[in-house]
Design a protein around this motif. Structure first.
Motif, short mmCIF file in Angstrom:
data_model
loop_
_atom_site.label_atom_id
_atom_site.label_comp_id
_atom_site.label_asym_id
_atom_site.label_seq_id
_atom_site.Cartn_x
_atom_site.Cartn_y
_atom_site.Cartn_z
N GLN A 1 -63.94 -30.93 31.02
CA GLN A 1 -62.77 -31.79 30.83
C GLN A 1 -61.92 -31.42 29.61
O GLN A 1 -61.10 -32.20 29.16
N ARG A 2 -62.07 -30.20 29.11
CA ARG A 2 -61.31 -29.85 27.91
C ARG A 2 -60.81 -28.41 27.96
O ARG A 2 -61.58 -27.49 28.24
N VAL A 3 -59.51 -28.22 27.69
CA VAL A 3 -58.94 -26.88 27.54
C VAL A 3 -58.00 -26.79 26.35
O VAL A 3 -57.67 -25.69 25.90
N HIS A 4 -57.55 -27.93 25.83
CA HIS A 4 -56.54 -27.89 24.77
C HIS A 4 -57.09 -27.20 23.51
O HIS A 4 -58.19 -27.49 23.04
N GLY A 5 -56.30 -26.27 23.00
CA GLY A 5 -56.68 -25.55 21.80
C GLY A 5 -57.70 -24.45 22.02
O GLY A 5 -58.16 -23.84 21.06
N MET A 6 -58.03 -24.18 23.29
CA MET A 6 -59.04 -23.17 23.60
C MET A 6 -58.40 -21.98 24.30
O MET A 6 -57.44 -22.11 25.04
N LYS A 7 -58.96 -20.80 24.05
CA LYS A 7 -58.48 -19.58 24.70
C LYS A 7 -59.19 -19.43 26.04
O LYS A 7 -60.06 -18.59 26.23
#
Length: 401
Positions: A202-208
């Motif tokens: 549930q998380r992609v923000h700020g990730m490559k």
């Protein structure tokens, strides 16, 4: 508070605002004012209102001002309305992607170059689209999927009024990667593509993070857009059917007639492998055009560009060219592709000079050597109600290579 000098105007600004300030130098005056306005609103603290369940936010406390905005955030929102608050907040805080400015319309330049080519060929192109390049210091090696979403979004905002009104809160611009990552997370929170959401925790923000067509479709579907997925694979596709099958209604084993000028050439469908994908792309773009004469060497399609995914990379297909081979008269296809790894400046230079652009944009069927490809496209219209709920589940049409 730490301050840094802007590399453009040498003005001293707080360090944490340096990137935002510098980006304003590369966009128009109106756009800069809009971005500054949205940024100021995003920084305003919440205003509790026990007697009114709505909060009205106005800049400079001037409701009658031309800059007044009634955000109307429901402070009594239940669990089901939490995403509405997140949507409103993201509309105000999202940032516009800074583009390399080109002098002329990229697709208009490509069309002119195609029309100047010699020989008997026919080309079908999508309409307006911006090229978004990967930046070495920012997203090189992982950001191609996000760049293709930006390219597809630029087309939808420019070419489809209904899409412009809903995409990214009706902002009328293409957000940067960080903002798109938040939009995808919000789509997951709304229930779009639960298995995909689980894959990313549930998380992609700020990730490559690498993404693909499924994430593109989930993001666009969260706005009600009818984003579809189709697979081309070497694995068996027995019994598979889906929304894309109508473009292959003539069947892989039948011959397809393509009119080029006053002649009609036969494209014998018995060819195996990636000809299947090329024929599908041809039928897709050719099934809807702007009403231009079929005798013209280059015609425009009303179809959206295609997000083009394979193992290791993704690109955007903006059209396709069909040209008969001299030996047997069979059609040779060239996909016309915008690649995020190419420099926008190089594309502009080669197209303006009509020199070298073929190496940057044209890709023959023989270059398609991967065992599996996936496409995402967007049908017209906005889904709602039961149809929108159905779009939360991802399905694709599978065709055997």
């Amino acid at each position: 508070m730490a301050f840094s000098a802007c590399p453009i105007c040498n003005f001293s600004v707080p360090t944490h605002e340096l990137e935002r300030h510098a980006n304003l130098h590369f966009i128009g005056e109106d756009e800069a004012r809009d971005m500054e306005f949205a940024w100021r609103i995003a920084l305003l603290p919440p205003i509790p209102s026990p007697t009114n369940k709505y909060i009205s936010i106005f800049v400079d406390s001037a409701p009658s001002s031309s800059h007044g905005i009634d955000a109307r955030v429901d402070t009594t929102a239940s669990e089901g309305n939490r995403n509405d608050r997140g949507h409103a907040s993201l509309v105000l805080s999202q940032k516009r992607e800074v583009l390399y400015k080109i002098e002329f319309d990229l697709m208009a330049m490509l069309r002119r170059c195609l029309e100047l080519e010699r020989g008997s060929s026919r080309t079908v192109l999508c309409g307006y689209i911006d090229h978004f390049q990967s930046i070495v210091s920012h997203d090189h090696g992982w950001g191609c999927g996000w760049r293709n979403i930006q390219m597809l979004s630029s087309h939808l905002i420019k070419q489809r009024q209904e899409a412009q009104q809903v995409l990214y809160g009706g902002s009328g611009f293409v957000p940067n990667i960080e903002s798109l990552q938040r939009w995808l997370e919000l789509a997951w929170n709304k229930g779009f593509d639960p298995p995909g959401s689980d894959d990313f925790n549930q998380r992609v923000h700020g990730m490559k993070t690498w993404i693909g067509t499924t994430e593109c479709a989930a993001l666009l579907r969260s706005f009600g857009l009818r984003a579809r997925i189709v697979d081309f694979s070497t694995r068996k596709a027995a019994g598979v059917s889906g929304p894309m099958d109508r473009f292959l209604s003539k069947g892989v084993d039948s011959s397809i007639a393509v009119s080029i000028g006053e002649k009609s050439y036969r494209d014998f469908g018995k060819g195996k492998g990636h000809q299947v994908l090329a024929r599908w792309v041809w039928n897709y773009f050719s099934s809807s055009n702007t009403g231009e004469s079929g005798n013209q060497p280059v015609v425009l399609s009303e179809k959206s560009p295609l997000y083009f995914q394979h193992d290791g990379h993704s690109r955007t297909i903006v059209g396709i060219q069909a040209k008969p081979e001299k030996k047997n008269g069979m059609l040779q296809y060239n996909l016309l592709i915008l690649d995020p790894s190419e420099r926008t400046r190089a594309l502009e230079k080669s197209l303006s000079r009509n020199s070298g652009w073929q190496q940057l944009i044209k890709r023959g069927v023989r270059t398609l050597r991967k065992p599996q490809y996936q496409l995402c496209y967007v049908d017209p219209g906005i889904a709602s109600g039961e149809e929108l709920e159905e779009l939360k589940n991802m399905h694709s049409a599978l065709h055997e290579l």
